[in-house]
Enzyme design. Structure first.
Site, PDB file in Angstrom:
ATOM      1  N   ASP A 131       3.674   0.277  13.383  1.00  0.00           N
ATOM      2  CA  ASP A 131       4.379  -0.887  12.854  1.00  0.00           C
ATOM      3  C   ASP A 131       5.177  -1.682  13.880  1.00  0.00           C
ATOM      4  O   ASP A 131       6.128  -2.390  13.524  1.00  0.00           O
ATOM      5  CB  ASP A 131       5.267  -0.460  11.683  1.00  0.00           C
ATOM      6  CG  ASP A 131       4.425  -0.227  10.427  1.00  0.00           C
ATOM      7  OD1 ASP A 131       3.358  -0.858  10.327  1.00  0.00           O
ATOM      8  OD2 ASP A 131       4.823   0.580   9.579  1.00  0.00           O
ATOM      9  N   ASP A 191      -2.267  -2.597   5.748  1.00  0.00           N
ATOM     10  CA  ASP A 191      -1.041  -3.110   6.357  1.00  0.00           C
ATOM     11  C   ASP A 191      -1.204  -3.314   7.871  1.00  0.00           C
ATOM     12  O   ASP A 191      -0.487  -4.097   8.487  1.00  0.00           O
ATOM     13  CB  ASP A 191       0.132  -2.138   6.128  1.00  0.00           C
ATOM     14  CG  ASP A 191       0.179  -1.539   4.730  1.00  0.00           C
ATOM     15  OD1 ASP A 191      -0.901  -1.236   4.191  1.00  0.00           O
ATOM     16  OD2 ASP A 191       1.273  -1.358   4.197  1.00  0.00           O
TER      17      ASP A 191
END
Ligand code: GLY
Length: 625
Positions: A131, A191
């Site tokens: 991330d 994601d």
């Protein structure tokens, strides 16, 4: 920094004055027009309404939180729940401050952005998580775009280099989770499409050319593995890193393997749009169109999606304003990249309609119910995190409005929008059809295979004739191993079971509670963990996310099922419900590759370690010939 061009008809001097006000006047004394968003309100008026409200909320956040805490979602009292720097959400507060800086030009917003992003620099060296794009491109990415400061560029290049270590050239994918050298599984979630912009950017700003190739290849691979033919998406896909074969396609934050988590769809639209902007590869444009069209087609009439497009109780399901905001931002960009004018117009109008709805009293937190800008976000519905403010919803809302305000022309016409009926293909509930089910009855009497109807009882399993969970009797499986019931049937690929369960005391080790087997080879299993959560397995591999924790002494209903799909693939699902509540979204739901597709027995109880349980009303459905 670049400043905003005046909107058509707007006088620059007034714009300057408005900025001055925002900088100098104590925010509490300003009475901004926060009321309604008229259906046809020009977007420039919406901006003039929303940004002061955003400033008020963000200023309050800045004055109440220490700069080492990062808001994620709002709590029932409206205040922020916060995280450390390592959460995927940590870049969005500094990113929102940068949006305010971009809009107002006021140095105070830059100061705030820099104060909160300083603590994120430590993340740039991480290789244990994907991330870095979420965390650092929203913070330092905007910082560099708006200030050109060299130190920010270097931080971003380091972050891109760290992220690139998660790229596996054999797989053509960036590993979303797990250790870099994990040879057992290779998981990629939708994601991940939000982290590739960092790599594309780095390749253009002094980084290696390979970063571009990695981001491009990742997007191509995700298109193949995560995007269904109708443009909807799986959230999670697991591969066998040894063979590179696809092992599982499923869900985590959505409802089922074949439904679509709306924020996951937003991440796909956003990521493929970025990939097309950077590569001009027509396959990326097709992917952006396909996923965007799906999102738009499945919006309800107020333009804000439910948390899952096929959630079971629509319209009584929570919305996700963050999915709407992120998609609106992507659609503004896609409208500018589109090669076909009618599509460009459609995407721009869809973005405008979503933004108008988000800026209406139904979604904008004009009355300070929370610390957020937008109401009605859903972080993780299966874990009961819904109907809150979300810092990422706020960030993408501001980004979308800023992007929209920079569009070269204003909209003049409106195409009729097609709204397809919500997909009604009702997925199976995990419950056995009545006409094929077999029900084991634990009647009064001595517990023998004859009395119960099960084929085999192993260990000290006892009948509890009083205090039945449901029906006439219950089976007590004491904290002894082995102790289980076993039922045999003609081997089959399709089977399911459901039963009531009360866990008297949680196990000290993960323990197999339910198993479908072929002889002694386990196929589908359900493990009970020490903390009361359940997880499903396909042979030796964990499938899907874990359940919410069960509490000791409480009554639950559980189901586990396998249904052949095509070739060597099957749908494996596991559900947990409290008491007599209906099964809704299973906690695990995946399309899995099976090495041993046929089962011939069910085991229930303490098959791999001691469990102190009471079980009842076991239903077994096998597609018996
Ligand atoms: N996993 C990031 C999200 O909740 O969207």
């Amino acid at each position: 920094m670049r400043s905003r061009k005046p909107w058509p008809g707007e006088k620059p001097v007034l714009l300057g004055m408005a900025r001055g006000l925002l900088m100098l006047v104590p925010l509490a004394l300003l009475s901004w027009p926060l009321a309604t968003a008229a259906r046809g309100e020009p977007l420039e008026d919406t901006l003039a309404r929303v940004f002061p409200l955003a400033a008020r909320q963000l200023e309050a956040t800045a004055s109440t939180l220490p700069e080492t805490e990062y808001p994620s979602e709002t709590l029932p009292d409206g205040t922020w729940d916060t995280t450390d720097a390592d959460s995927f959400t940590s870049g969005f507060l500094p990113g929102s401050f940068w949006a305010l800086y971009e809009y107002t030009g006021a140095p105070i917003w830059r100061t705030r952005a820099e104060r909160w992003q300083a603590g994120l620099e430590s993340q740039k060296d991480r290789t244990d998580d994907q991330d870095l794009g979420f965390i650092l491109f929203t913070s330092f990415g905007n910082a560099y775009r708006l200030t050109g400061q060299e130190s920010y560029r270097r931080i971003l290049l380091t972050a891109a280099s760290s992220l690139s270590q998660r790229y596996d050239a054999r797989m053509g994918l960036i590993r979303s989770r797990g250790d870099l050298d994990d040879e057992d599984e290779f998981e990629v979630i939708i994601d991940s499409m939000m982290n590739i912009e960092l790599l594309f950017w780095a390749a253009r700003n002094g980084g290696r050319r390979e970063l571009y190739d990695m981001a491009h290849q990742h997007a191509l691979s995700v298109l193949e593995s995560h995007v269904r033919a109708d443009g909807s998406t799986y959230q999670t896909v697991n591969f066998d890193p040894r063979t590179r074969m696809l092992r599982e396609q499923g869900k985590e934050q959505g409802c089922r393997w074949n439904t679509t988590w709306s924020r996951g769809q937003a991440w796909a639209v956003y990521g493929f749009t970025v990939a097309y902007r950077e590569t001009k590869d027509p396959r990326m444009l097709r992917a952006a169109r396909l996923t965007a069209d799906y999102f738009i087609r499945h919006l309800p009439s107020d333009e804000v999606p439910y948390w899952d497009f096929q959630a079971p109780n629509i319209p009584k399901e929570p919305r996700d304003s963050s999915a709407a905001a992120a998609t609106a931002s992507a659609l503004v960009e896609l409208s500018q990249l589109e090669t076909r004018p009618e599509r460009a117009l459609r995407y721009r109008e869809a973005a405008r309609d979503i933004l108008r709805s988000l800026a209406s009293p139904a979604y904008l937190d004009s009355n300070r119910r929370t610390s957020a800008i937008l109401l009605h976000g859903t972080a993780f519905r299966p874990h009961d995190r819904f109907d809150t403010g979300l810092i990422y919803g706020d960030y993408f809302f501001l980004e979308a409005l800023l992007r929209y305000s920079k569009l070269p022309e204003r909209l003049t016409s409106r195409e009729p929008q097609q709204r397809e009926a919500l997909l009604s293909a009702a997925p199976s509930t995990g419950e056995a059809p009545r006409n094929r089910e077999r029900l084991f009855r634990f009647e009064e009497g001595i517990l023998t295979p004859e009395a119960t109807g099960v084929d085999r009882i192993v260990g000290p399993v006892t009948l509890v004739s009083e205090g039945a969970l449901v029906g006439n009797g219950s089976v007590r499986i004491p904290d002894t191993f082995p102790a289980f019931l076993e039922e045999h049937f003609t081997d089959t690929t399709d089977f399911s079971t459901s039963f009531y369960l009360r866990v008297e005391s949680l196990p000290s080790e993960n323990t197999d509670l339910v198993s479908f087997l072929k002889g002694r080879t386990p196929l589908g299993n359900l493990f009970l963990r020490r903390n009361g959560t359940l997880f499903a397995r396909n042979g030796p591999f964990e499938v899907g996310p874990r359940s919410n924790p069960m509490e000791e002494g409480e009554l639950y209903r559980i189901s586990l099922s396998q249904k052949r799909e095509s070739g060597s693939f099957a749908i494996l699902e596991a559900s947990l419900a409290r008491g007599d509540e209906a099964f809704e979204c299973p906690f695990a739901s995946s399309r899995v590759r099976l090495s041993t597709p046929r089962a011939d027995r069910l085991r229930l109880g303490a098959t791999t370690g001691p469990l102190d349980l009471v079980i009842d009303d076991v239903r077994l459905d096998t597609a018996l010939p």
